[in-house]
Design a protein around this motif. Structure first.
Motif, PDB file in Angstrom:
ATOM      1  N   PRO A  23      -7.097 -68.340  43.080  1.00  0.00           N
ATOM      2  CA  PRO A  23      -7.677 -67.635  41.966  1.00  0.00           C
ATOM      3  C   PRO A  23      -6.680 -67.434  40.848  1.00  0.00           C
ATOM      4  O   PRO A  23      -5.486 -67.381  41.076  1.00  0.00           O
ATOM      5  CB  PRO A  23      -8.084 -66.296  42.581  1.00  0.00           C
ATOM      6  CG  PRO A  23      -7.173 -66.131  43.727  1.00  0.00           C
ATOM      7  CD  PRO A  23      -6.786 -67.486  44.194  1.00  0.00           C
ATOM      8  N   ALA A  24      -7.215 -67.330  39.654  1.00  0.00           N
ATOM      9  CA  ALA A  24      -6.351 -67.004  38.523  1.00  0.00           C
ATOM     10  C   ALA A  24      -5.807 -65.605  38.733  1.00  0.00           C
ATOM     11  O   ALA A  24      -6.365 -64.807  39.471  1.00  0.00           O
ATOM     12  CB  ALA A  24      -7.166 -67.082  37.227  1.00  0.00           C
ATOM     13  N   ASP A 128      -6.309 -74.031  42.377  1.00  0.00           N
ATOM     14  CA  ASP A 128      -7.347 -74.272  41.382  1.00  0.00           C
ATOM     15  C   ASP A 128      -7.863 -72.923  40.858  1.00  0.00           C
ATOM     16  O   ASP A 128      -8.381 -72.122  41.633  1.00  0.00           O
ATOM     17  CB  ASP A 128      -8.481 -75.063  42.021  1.00  0.00           C
ATOM     18  CG  ASP A 128      -9.533 -75.521  41.029  1.00  0.00           C
ATOM     19  OD1 ASP A 128      -9.660 -74.889  39.956  1.00  0.00           O
ATOM     20  OD2 ASP A 128     -10.238 -76.496  41.329  1.00  0.00           O
ATOM     21  N   PRO A 129      -7.762 -72.669  39.568  1.00  0.00           N
ATOM     22  CA  PRO A 129      -8.217 -71.375  39.034  1.00  0.00           C
ATOM     23  C   PRO A 129      -9.709 -71.159  39.143  1.00  0.00           C
ATOM     24  O   PRO A 129     -10.192 -70.041  38.964  1.00  0.00           O
ATOM     25  CB  PRO A 129      -7.763 -71.422  37.575  1.00  0.00           C
ATOM     26  CG  PRO A 129      -7.649 -72.873  37.261  1.00  0.00           C
ATOM     27  CD  PRO A 129      -7.180 -73.534  38.521  1.00  0.00           C
ATOM     28  N   ARG A 130     -10.445 -72.199  39.474  1.00  0.00           N
ATOM     29  CA  ARG A 130     -11.904 -72.059  39.641  1.00  0.00           C
ATOM     30  C   ARG A 130     -12.275 -71.600  41.044  1.00  0.00           C
ATOM     31  O   ARG A 130     -13.444 -71.311  41.320  1.00  0.00           O
ATOM     32  CB  ARG A 130     -12.593 -73.389  39.352  1.00  0.00           C
ATOM     33  CG  ARG A 130     -12.402 -73.907  37.945  1.00  0.00           C
ATOM     34  CD  ARG A 130     -12.842 -75.350  37.846  1.00  0.00           C
ATOM     35  NE  ARG A 130     -12.040 -76.182  38.746  1.00  0.00           N
ATOM     36  CZ  ARG A 130     -12.236 -77.492  38.916  1.00  0.00           C
ATOM     37  NH1 ARG A 130     -13.226 -78.102  38.288  1.00  0.00           N
ATOM     38  NH2 ARG A 130     -11.467 -78.187  39.743  1.00  0.00           N
ATOM     39  N   VAL A 131     -11.304 -71.561  41.942  1.00  0.00           N
ATOM     40  CA  VAL A 131     -11.567 -71.252  43.344  1.00  0.00           C
ATOM     41  C   VAL A 131     -10.918 -69.932  43.725  1.00  0.00           C
ATOM     42  O   VAL A 131      -9.782 -69.659  43.362  1.00  0.00           O
ATOM     43  CB  VAL A 131     -11.048 -72.380  44.260  1.00  0.00           C
ATOM     44  CG1 VAL A 131     -11.241 -72.019  45.730  1.00  0.00           C
ATOM     45  CG2 VAL A 131     -11.748 -73.689  43.931  1.00  0.00           C
ATOM     46  N   THR A 152     -16.325 -70.358  44.687  1.00  0.00           N
ATOM     47  CA  THR A 152     -16.060 -70.980  43.396  1.00  0.00           C
ATOM     48  C   THR A 152     -16.729 -70.136  42.317  1.00  0.00           C
ATOM     49  O   THR A 152     -17.750 -69.477  42.563  1.00  0.00           O
ATOM     50  CB  THR A 152     -16.604 -72.418  43.316  1.00  0.00           C
ATOM     51  OG1 THR A 152     -18.006 -72.424  43.638  1.00  0.00           O
ATOM     52  CG2 THR A 152     -15.863 -73.331  44.279  1.00  0.00           C
ATOM     53  N   LYS A 153     -16.143 -70.155  41.144  1.00  0.00           N
ATOM     54  CA  LYS A 153     -16.718 -69.412  40.030  1.00  0.00           C
ATOM     55  C   LYS A 153     -17.992 -70.105  39.559  1.00  0.00           C
ATOM     56  O   LYS A 153     -18.009 -71.309  39.329  1.00  0.00           O
ATOM     57  CB  LYS A 153     -15.711 -69.305  38.894  1.00  0.00           C
ATOM     58  CG  LYS A 153     -14.470 -68.511  39.258  1.00  0.00           C
ATOM     59  CD  LYS A 153     -13.490 -68.478  38.101  1.00  0.00           C
ATOM     60  CE  LYS A 153     -12.226 -67.719  38.469  1.00  0.00           C
ATOM     61  NZ  LYS A 153     -11.239 -67.704  37.366  1.00  0.00           N
ATOM     62  N   ASP A 154     -19.051 -69.323  39.435  1.00  0.00           N
ATOM     63  CA  ASP A 154     -20.349 -69.865  39.043  1.00  0.00           C
ATOM     64  C   ASP A 154     -21.137 -68.731  38.385  1.00  0.00           C
ATOM     65  O   ASP A 154     -21.543 -67.788  39.057  1.00  0.00           O
ATOM     66  CB  ASP A 154     -21.087 -70.406  40.257  1.00  0.00           C
ATOM     67  CG  ASP A 154     -22.371 -71.133  39.908  1.00  0.00           C
ATOM     68  OD1 ASP A 154     -23.020 -70.764  38.899  1.00  0.00           O
ATOM     69  OD2 ASP A 154     -22.740 -72.064  40.638  1.00  0.00           O
ATOM     70  N   ALA A 155     -21.343 -68.844  37.105  1.00  0.00           N
ATOM     71  CA  ALA A 155     -22.002 -67.772  36.356  1.00  0.00           C
ATOM     72  C   ALA A 155     -23.423 -67.509  36.834  1.00  0.00           C
ATOM     73  O   ALA A 155     -23.953 -66.407  36.648  1.00  0.00           O
ATOM     74  CB  ALA A 155     -21.995 -68.103  34.869  1.00  0.00           C
ATOM     75  N   SER A 156     -24.048 -68.501  37.474  1.00  0.00           N
ATOM     76  CA  SER A 156     -25.431 -68.329  37.923  1.00  0.00           C
ATOM     77  C   SER A 156     -25.536 -67.607  39.261  1.00  0.00           C
ATOM     78  O   SER A 156     -26.631 -67.235  39.682  1.00  0.00           O
ATOM     79  CB  SER A 156     -26.114 -69.699  38.044  1.00  0.00           C
ATOM     80  OG  SER A 156     -25.539 -70.466  39.093  1.00  0.00           O
TER      81      SER A 156
END
Length: 206
Positions: A23-24, A128-131, A152-156
């Protein structure tokens, strides 16, 4: 087909990362807790890989508090069901049933909305900053094993995170990896999903 032994159940209900990224710096356990609080139910397809590389597939159904069902692919005489109080591992090939209190498994992080994850879980770095990767482990109860949840990042998705799976490690270092697909959150789930036929009572479902 080599089936998962009963002793491996705590590992399935436990897991460390799916070779995960990180994560970031802004990510925190509070973000994950927000996601967990927002999830009331979930369905998904899953693939389960053991330490020998053997893979089984099936469908996962989850409803809080404490209800879960791992329905394996056709031809696999195994079933895992949580009815809100306990988790049952049923092996229809030998008519055997094993039972674990939900609280004895790190999977409780997904099933118990009242559990304070900050007491036994932490966000761990990934590449990975998306994970986002979260490891849960209770040092007071090492017999419960470890679980590493991968998001994982997912706005939905609820709380902006999508659960991709987890890796469980038991005290014998048996690793079981669960990967999810076709995740659907907060859908209607029938209570019938959490009932099962007890092979020890041939004529009556539990």
């Amino acid at each position: 087909m080599k089936l998962m032994p009963l002793a491996a159940l705590p590992a399935l209900l436990a897991v460390p990362a799916i070779a995960a990224p990180a994560p970031a710096p802004s990510e925190s356990l509070a973000d994950v807790q927000h996601h967990l609080a927002a999830v009331k139910s979930m369905t998904a397809d899953f693939s389960q890989t053991d330490r020998d590389g053997k893979t089984l597939t099936g469908t996962l159904t989850l409803e809080k508090p404490g209800k879960v069902r791992f329905q394996y692919e056709k031809g696999v005489p195994l079933l895992i069901v949580g009815d809100g109080k306990a988790i049952y591992f049923i092996d229809y090939s030998v008519d055997q049933v094993s039972r674990w209190p939900i609280g004895n498994s790190p999977l409780a992080i997904l099933l118990n909305p009242d559990k304070d994850a900050s007491r036994y879980a932490k966000v761990v770095p990934t590449a990975d900053p998306r994970v986002v990767s979260v490891e849960a482990y209770d040092p007071k109860h090492p017999e419960y094993g470890r679980i590493t949840l991968i998001f994982t990042k997912d706005a939905s998705a609820p709380g902006g995170l999508m659960l991709q799976g987890w890796v469980a490690l038991d005290t014998q270092n048996n690793r079981t990896t669960i990967r999810l697909s076709n995740q659907r959150y907060n859908v209607h789930v029938s209570d019938r999903m959490f009932r099962w036929n007890d092979p020890r009572k041939k004529t009556r479902p539990n």
